[in-house]
Design a protein around this motif. Sequence first.
Motif, mmCIF file in Angstrom:
data_model
loop_
_atom_site.group_PDB
_atom_site.id
_atom_site.type_symbol
_atom_site.label_atom_id
_atom_site.label_comp_id
_atom_site.label_asym_id
_atom_site.label_seq_id
_atom_site.Cartn_x
_atom_site.Cartn_y
_atom_site.Cartn_z
ATOM 1 N N THR A 83 -7.166 1.617 -28.318
ATOM 2 C CA THR A 83 -7.492 1.537 -26.891
ATOM 3 C C THR A 83 -6.347 2.010 -25.999
ATOM 4 O O THR A 83 -6.597 2.639 -24.968
ATOM 5 N N GLU A 84 -5.107 1.718 -26.384
ATOM 6 C CA GLU A 84 -3.982 2.199 -25.583
ATOM 7 C C GLU A 84 -3.894 3.721 -25.646
ATOM 8 O O GLU A 84 -3.601 4.376 -24.657
ATOM 9 N N ASN A 85 -4.161 4.298 -26.824
ATOM 10 C CA ASN A 85 -4.162 5.760 -26.940
ATOM 11 C C ASN A 85 -5.277 6.373 -26.102
ATOM 12 O O ASN A 85 -5.114 7.450 -25.534
ATOM 13 N N GLN A 86 -6.418 5.693 -26.028
ATOM 14 C CA GLN A 86 -7.507 6.163 -25.166
ATOM 15 C C GLN A 86 -7.031 6.222 -23.717
ATOM 16 O O GLN A 86 -7.264 7.212 -23.017
ATOM 17 N N MET A 108 1.409 -0.668 -30.567
ATOM 18 C CA MET A 108 0.054 -0.426 -30.163
ATOM 19 C C MET A 108 -0.894 -1.125 -31.135
ATOM 20 O O MET A 108 -0.689 -1.071 -32.330
ATOM 21 N N THR A 109 -1.926 -1.689 -30.610
ATOM 22 C CA THR A 109 -2.885 -2.421 -31.411
ATOM 23 C C THR A 109 -4.086 -1.541 -31.710
ATOM 24 O O THR A 109 -4.640 -0.923 -30.817
ATOM 25 N N ASN A 110 -4.495 -1.507 -32.972
ATOM 26 C CA ASN A 110 -5.652 -0.703 -33.344
ATOM 27 C C ASN A 110 -6.942 -1.462 -33.096
ATOM 28 O O ASN A 110 -7.029 -2.650 -33.354
ATOM 29 N N VAL A 111 -7.921 -0.781 -32.610
ATOM 30 C CA VAL A 111 -9.258 -1.314 -32.482
ATOM 31 C C VAL A 111 -9.876 -1.219 -33.863
ATOM 32 O O VAL A 111 -9.762 -0.205 -34.522
ATOM 33 N N SER A 112 -10.527 -2.278 -34.316
ATOM 34 C CA SER A 112 -11.111 -2.179 -35.653
ATOM 35 C C SER A 112 -12.343 -1.294 -35.584
ATOM 36 O O SER A 112 -13.225 -1.482 -34.773
ATOM 37 N N LYS A 130 3.442 -2.285 -20.049
ATOM 38 C CA LYS A 130 3.977 -3.244 -21.023
ATOM 39 C C LYS A 130 5.140 -2.583 -21.741
ATOM 40 O O LYS A 130 5.109 -1.379 -22.023
ATOM 41 N N GLU A 131 6.156 -3.363 -22.047
ATOM 42 C CA GLU A 131 7.372 -2.817 -22.650
ATOM 43 C C GLU A 131 7.078 -2.010 -23.914
ATOM 44 O O GLU A 131 7.609 -0.915 -24.102
ATOM 45 N N GLU A 132 6.193 -2.519 -24.765
ATOM 46 C CA GLU A 132 5.880 -1.804 -26.012
ATOM 47 C C GLU A 132 5.193 -0.469 -25.738
ATOM 48 O O GLU A 132 5.414 0.508 -26.457
ATOM 49 N N ASN A 133 4.382 -0.406 -24.703
ATOM 50 C CA ASN A 133 3.706 0.849 -24.374
ATOM 51 C C ASN A 133 4.665 1.864 -23.752
ATOM 52 O O ASN A 133 4.539 3.065 -24.012
ATOM 53 N N ILE A 134 5.613 1.403 -22.961
ATOM 54 C CA ILE A 134 6.621 2.314 -22.399
ATOM 55 C C ILE A 134 7.471 2.886 -23.531
ATOM 56 O O ILE A 134 7.757 4.095 -23.551
#
Length: 123
Positions: free
Chosen positions: A46-49, A1-5, A85-89
């Motif tokens: 954003t993915e956690n949102q 997961m990518t963090n929003v700055s 997306k594979e990483e999110n699953i």
Amino acid sequence: MTNVSASNNIENPACERAVLAGLSQYGITCYVNICDILTDNCFSNTENQLIFRCMKTVLEKSEKVDIASIISVAGQFSLAETIQKEENIKYLRSLFNFPILPENVKDNAVILRKLEIARNGQK
């Protein structure tokens, strides 16, 4: 997961994960304890949102959440491609195995809310 700055990194990915894990594992039991505290914006990632928004939608109609229901709701928001997306699953699967006690979910939710207030104060 990518963090929003966020300004000065006022974020806590571990708390975000703990809250999502609690919702994954304990469903409506945890949701009723935090629904008046959290919004999507409490999550800096954003993915956690997106995951929270999907879980919230599921738990407003059901007692439990699962990966299929999260993907289905993401499709209703036209965001199924993002969540699939594979990483999110893999991340979603990990939430169902993350060690969290139901009584700790609310404490983590309060921390996320306070961090959101701090981020808003810096804007």
